[in-house]
Design a protein around this motif. Sequence first.
Motif, PDB file in Angstrom:
ATOM      1  N   LYS A  20       0.813  -1.218   0.000  1.00  0.00           N
ATOM      2  CA  LYS A  20       0.000   0.000   0.000  1.00  0.00           C
ATOM      3  C   LYS A  20       0.852   1.276   0.000  1.00  0.00           C
ATOM      4  N   ALA A  21       2.166   1.126  -0.084  1.00  0.00           N
ATOM      5  CA  ALA A  21       3.029   2.310  -0.100  1.00  0.00           C
ATOM      6  C   ALA A  21       2.702   3.198  -1.290  1.00  0.00           C
ATOM      7  N   ARG A  22       2.869   4.474  -1.091  1.00  0.00           N
ATOM      8  CA  ARG A  22       2.552   5.499  -2.104  1.00  0.00           C
ATOM      9  C   ARG A  22       1.164   5.268  -2.695  1.00  0.00           C
ATOM     10  N   SER A  23       0.182   5.210  -1.784  1.00  0.00           N
ATOM     11  CA  SER A  23      -1.229   5.095  -2.158  1.00  0.00           C
ATOM     12  C   SER A  23      -1.504   3.886  -3.050  1.00  0.00           C
ATOM     13  N   ASP A  77       9.395   5.515   4.394  1.00  0.00           N
ATOM     14  CA  ASP A  77      10.131   5.666   5.644  1.00  0.00           C
ATOM     15  C   ASP A  77       9.429   4.963   6.796  1.00  0.00           C
ATOM     16  N   GLY A  78       8.101   4.940   6.766  1.00  0.00           N
ATOM     17  CA  GLY A  78       7.354   4.257   7.817  1.00  0.00           C
ATOM     18  C   GLY A  78       7.601   2.764   7.822  1.00  0.00           C
ATOM     19  N   GLY A 101       7.990   5.145  -1.197  1.00  0.00           N
ATOM     20  CA  GLY A 101       7.142   5.960  -0.337  1.00  0.00           C
ATOM     21  C   GLY A 101       6.890   7.319  -0.952  1.00  0.00           C
ATOM     22  N   SER A 102       6.243   8.199  -0.186  1.00  0.00           N
ATOM     23  CA  SER A 102       5.945   9.534  -0.693  1.00  0.00           C
ATOM     24  C   SER A 102       7.014  10.545  -0.300  1.00  0.00           C
ATOM     25  N   SER A 103       7.716  10.301   0.819  1.00  0.00           N
ATOM     26  CA  SER A 103       8.749  11.254   1.235  1.00  0.00           C
ATOM     27  C   SER A 103      10.159  10.744   0.952  1.00  0.00           C
ATOM     28  N   LEU A 176       3.877  14.026  -6.673  1.00  0.00           N
ATOM     29  CA  LEU A 176       4.365  15.166  -5.886  1.00  0.00           C
ATOM     30  C   LEU A 176       4.077  14.960  -4.406  1.00  0.00           C
ATOM     31  N   GLY A 177       4.200  13.714  -3.955  1.00  0.00           N
ATOM     32  CA  GLY A 177       3.819  13.373  -2.591  1.00  0.00           C
ATOM     33  C   GLY A 177       4.513  14.174  -1.521  1.00  0.00           C
TER      34      GLY A 177
END
Length: 316
Positions: A20-23, A77-78, A101-103, A176-177
């Motif tokens: 489920k990473a990055r939506s 990162d989570g 991930g997003s970040s 652009l997370g």
Amino acid sequence: MGDRSEYEFRSEYEFIINPKARSGMGEMVWNMLEPELKKRRITYRAYLTKRRNHAQKIAAAVTADGREHLLVVLGGDGTVNEVINGISCIDKTVIGYIPIGSSNDFARGLGIAKDTEKALDVVLNPKKVIPLDVGEMIRAGRARRFAVSAGIGFDAAVCHEVCVSPWKVFLNRLGLGKLSYAVVALDRLMKDRPVKLEAVLSDGSRKVFEKTYFAAFMNLQYEGGGFRFCPEAKPDDGLLDILVVHDIPVLKILCLLPTAFAGKHVGFKGVTILRCSGAEVQTSRPLPLHMDGEPGFPRDGVSVGILEEKLRVIVG
């Protein structure tokens, strides 16, 4: 495995994947990469997480035998944070990372390729492995490790809100997370009130900041999707760089935030960076906490430090 003249790991690859990473892109990326493992005849095991904190339980089960393990994390990162909190023997574990991930501040801070195919090739053909400091935050008697950073106050409140913000999903879809952190940060600055913060550092010195917005305990240079909060932070020096933002009008913070992406905020009045192996921190009221962006219940006192054991990470 890879360039065995430099690095030879006796353990097989054990992939921990957050689908489920990055939506929801995590599973798609894994389905794209797995055929390459089969093509190269790589010996591996794959574990897909099913819920929050599942990666931690998987890492704990895999490393419970006390042997050497090579874990490859696909996620943000989570997910990295969950994995390092599950590892039984840190000094017997090697981590590879494929950022989805997003970040991706873990990858950014260690210079790990953002392109997933390049990141996989680095993991399969390692040229450089570094010893990484592992941070630890203790709050209300409970300890949690972190790899990138931990924080109390404004930056933690931003992490909390980003986790549930519709902006994150929307901006992730546009690629652009990391901007979701900036959007939420602007909103939080108008809502949060500063507090008195006292810190007793590992050398015994005491620092007092009267109107503090937040303190970030940085193991790497970046946090919050690319804010270069502590440009001098090093991943293996046994020290934390602590950024304290205090005694600054909100308007000035708004002006400084964009400069933090390039680390140009350092040196301005009200931006203090402390370097130490640990600290005891007390605030005048309970504030939100985070560890690698993962939220923690508000507290008015925490301690932070660096573990003795180092985690080996494949970076190039």
